[in-house]
Design an enzyme around this catalytic site. Structure first.
Site, PDB file in Angstrom:
ATOM      1  N   LYS A 202       9.830 -16.029 -41.661  1.00 55.35           N
ATOM      2  CA  LYS A 202      10.256 -17.404 -41.964  1.00 55.35           C
ATOM      3  C   LYS A 202      10.872 -18.104 -40.770  1.00 55.35           C
ATOM      4  O   LYS A 202      10.886 -19.343 -40.689  1.00 55.35           O
ATOM      5  CB  LYS A 202      11.203 -17.426 -43.168  1.00 55.35           C
ATOM      6  CG  LYS A 202      12.450 -16.562 -43.045  1.00 55.35           C
ATOM      7  CD  LYS A 202      13.606 -17.256 -42.340  1.00 55.35           C
ATOM      8  CE  LYS A 202      14.734 -16.296 -42.086  1.00 55.35           C
ATOM      9  NZ  LYS A 202      15.857 -16.910 -41.340  1.00 55.35           N
ATOM     10  N   THR A 259      15.894 -22.251 -44.203  1.00 59.47           N
ATOM     11  CA  THR A 259      15.796 -22.375 -42.754  1.00 59.47           C
ATOM     12  C   THR A 259      14.887 -23.516 -42.307  1.00 59.47           C
ATOM     13  O   THR A 259      14.963 -23.956 -41.162  1.00 59.47           O
ATOM     14  CB  THR A 259      15.303 -21.060 -42.125  1.00 59.47           C
ATOM     15  OG1 THR A 259      14.121 -20.645 -42.786  1.00 59.47           O
ATOM     16  CG2 THR A 259      16.332 -19.973 -42.249  1.00 59.47           C
ATOM     17  N   ASN A 267      16.774 -21.487 -35.525  1.00 62.37           N
ATOM     18  CA  ASN A 267      15.342 -21.647 -35.277  1.00 62.37           C
ATOM     19  C   ASN A 267      14.896 -23.091 -35.535  1.00 62.37           C
ATOM     20  O   ASN A 267      14.081 -23.642 -34.794  1.00 62.37           O
ATOM     21  CB  ASN A 267      14.559 -20.673 -36.154  1.00 62.37           C
ATOM     22  CG  ASN A 267      14.825 -19.237 -35.766  1.00 62.37           C
ATOM     23  OD1 ASN A 267      14.350 -18.753 -34.749  1.00 62.37           O
ATOM     24  ND2 ASN A 267      15.628 -18.543 -36.570  1.00 62.37           N
TER      25      ASN A 267
END
Length: 351
Positions: A202, A259, A267
């Site tokens: 992910k 995320t 990220n």
């Protein structure tokens, strides 16, 4: 910041815990264990930082304002942290994971439970962190802790769920006991490989999502990106022996949504900066923390090619970051490429 249960005196009958890695998540996990009356060591490589954390009773570098529980000890003495531990959580970046595990080989108790919280993949042999634990410390029960778990929100005592995955039922039960609280719920899963792959994969798509935001993408685009990301994750996971249903849980779609939609994700922030045309090396230097997605991208792109797994988003991001293709060109190729079936594992092929 309040300290839940901080008035409770530590019960020495609790499990002895070692958390290796003094980053934000390692600190949060260590303090949860300590607040649950488990004597806990938080190990850091940097002796000066460990001493400062122990003195001021908080990790001001990563989670300022979050006071340590009375039974939490910060230390740079690996032997002191590990030698009597019932449970060892390894929370160091994937690049240094094997090194740290090798250091504890002669120190860890024969009956200690080992749990990885690191969301990454070792490039040499496409090795997961749990596999490193199994290779370096055979005969020990091994588990993986993963989920939509921003440390900042954990320490703020916001309602959070995570997943402990293992094929050892006692390990699952024990980790649930040492970590569960009124604010932190621990779900069980037997699919260790699926949970671990979901946590690592992910991170790649968080970079893509951050980049899309920087380029002005709207809600339609983000919805498409997240669902197609999930399709790629489950496709690779299935090829590697994971249960595709795992990707529909907290460690899969839950962590993916988190995320891909928040600038608390390192990220995501990398992708956002890339979308504004900044150089990767400058972004990583400024970040000051590891963004696992960059390393994972290289490993996964190579593995997908080797196994012939259809992952157009991974291929596209790799082309942007490492081959210098313009983002606009890659996005165009994605949109005019083959239109495949919507949902994986319903009997239709993506070929």
């Amino acid at each position: 910041m309040t300290e839940a249960n901080s008035s409770m005196s530590p019960k020495q009958s609790g499990k002895r815990i070692a958390v290796l890695g003094g980053g934000s998540f390692g600190t949060a996990i260590a303090n949860i264990c300590a607040l649950n009356n488990n004597p806990t060591y938080l190990w850091m490589r940097d002796a000066a930082r460990a001493a400062l954390c122990q003195q001021v009773r908080e990790n001001s570098h990563y989670v300022p304002g979050y006071k340590f529980a009375p039974s939490l000890i910060a230390t740079s003495d690996l032997r002191a942290a590990v030698v009597d531990a019932d449970i060892v959580f390894v929370s160091v970046p994937s690049s240094g994971f094997r090194e740290v595990v090798r250091l504890i080989q002669p120190l860890v108790r024969a009956d200690a439970l080992l749990v990885s919280t690191t969301k990454g993949i070792e490039g040499n042999g496409f090795t997961l962190m749990s596999e490193i634990l199994e290779q370096e410390l055979p005969q020990h029960p091994v588990g993986v802790l993963s989920g939509p778990n921003f440390a900042k929100e954990i320490v703020e005592q916001q309602q959070t769920g995570t997943v402990i995955a293992s094929d050892d039922a006692n390990l699952i039960k024990t980790i649930q006991a040492v970590l569960s609280s009124g604010n932190f719920r621990v779900y069980a899963n037997k699919d260790k490989r699926g949970v671990e792959l979901a946590g690592a994969l992910k991170n790649i798509y968080a970079i893509i999502s951050g980049m899309a935001t920087a380029l002005g993408a709207g809600s339609n685009t983000h919805a498409m990106l997240i669902t197609r990301s999930l399709a790629e994750m489950s496709r690779m996971g299935s090829k590697l022996g994971a249960n595709p249903m795992t990707f529909l849980g907290l460690a899969g779609v839950g962590d993916l949504i988190l995320t891909c939609t928040s600038d608390l994700s390192r990220n995501y922030r990398v992708g956002f900066a890339l979308g504004h045309g900044r150089a990767l090396d400058d972004i990583v230097t400024e970040l000051g923390q590891v963004a696992e997605g960059v390393n994972t991208l290289q490993v996964v792109a190579q593995k997908a090619k080797q196994m012939d797994v259809y992952m157009p988003l991974v291929k596209g991001l790799y082309a942007v970051i490492f081959n210098g293709l313009p983002i606009s060109e890659v996005a165009h190729k994605l949109m005019v490429g083959e239109q495949n079936y919507d949902v994986e594992f319903m009997g239709e092929s993506h070929d």
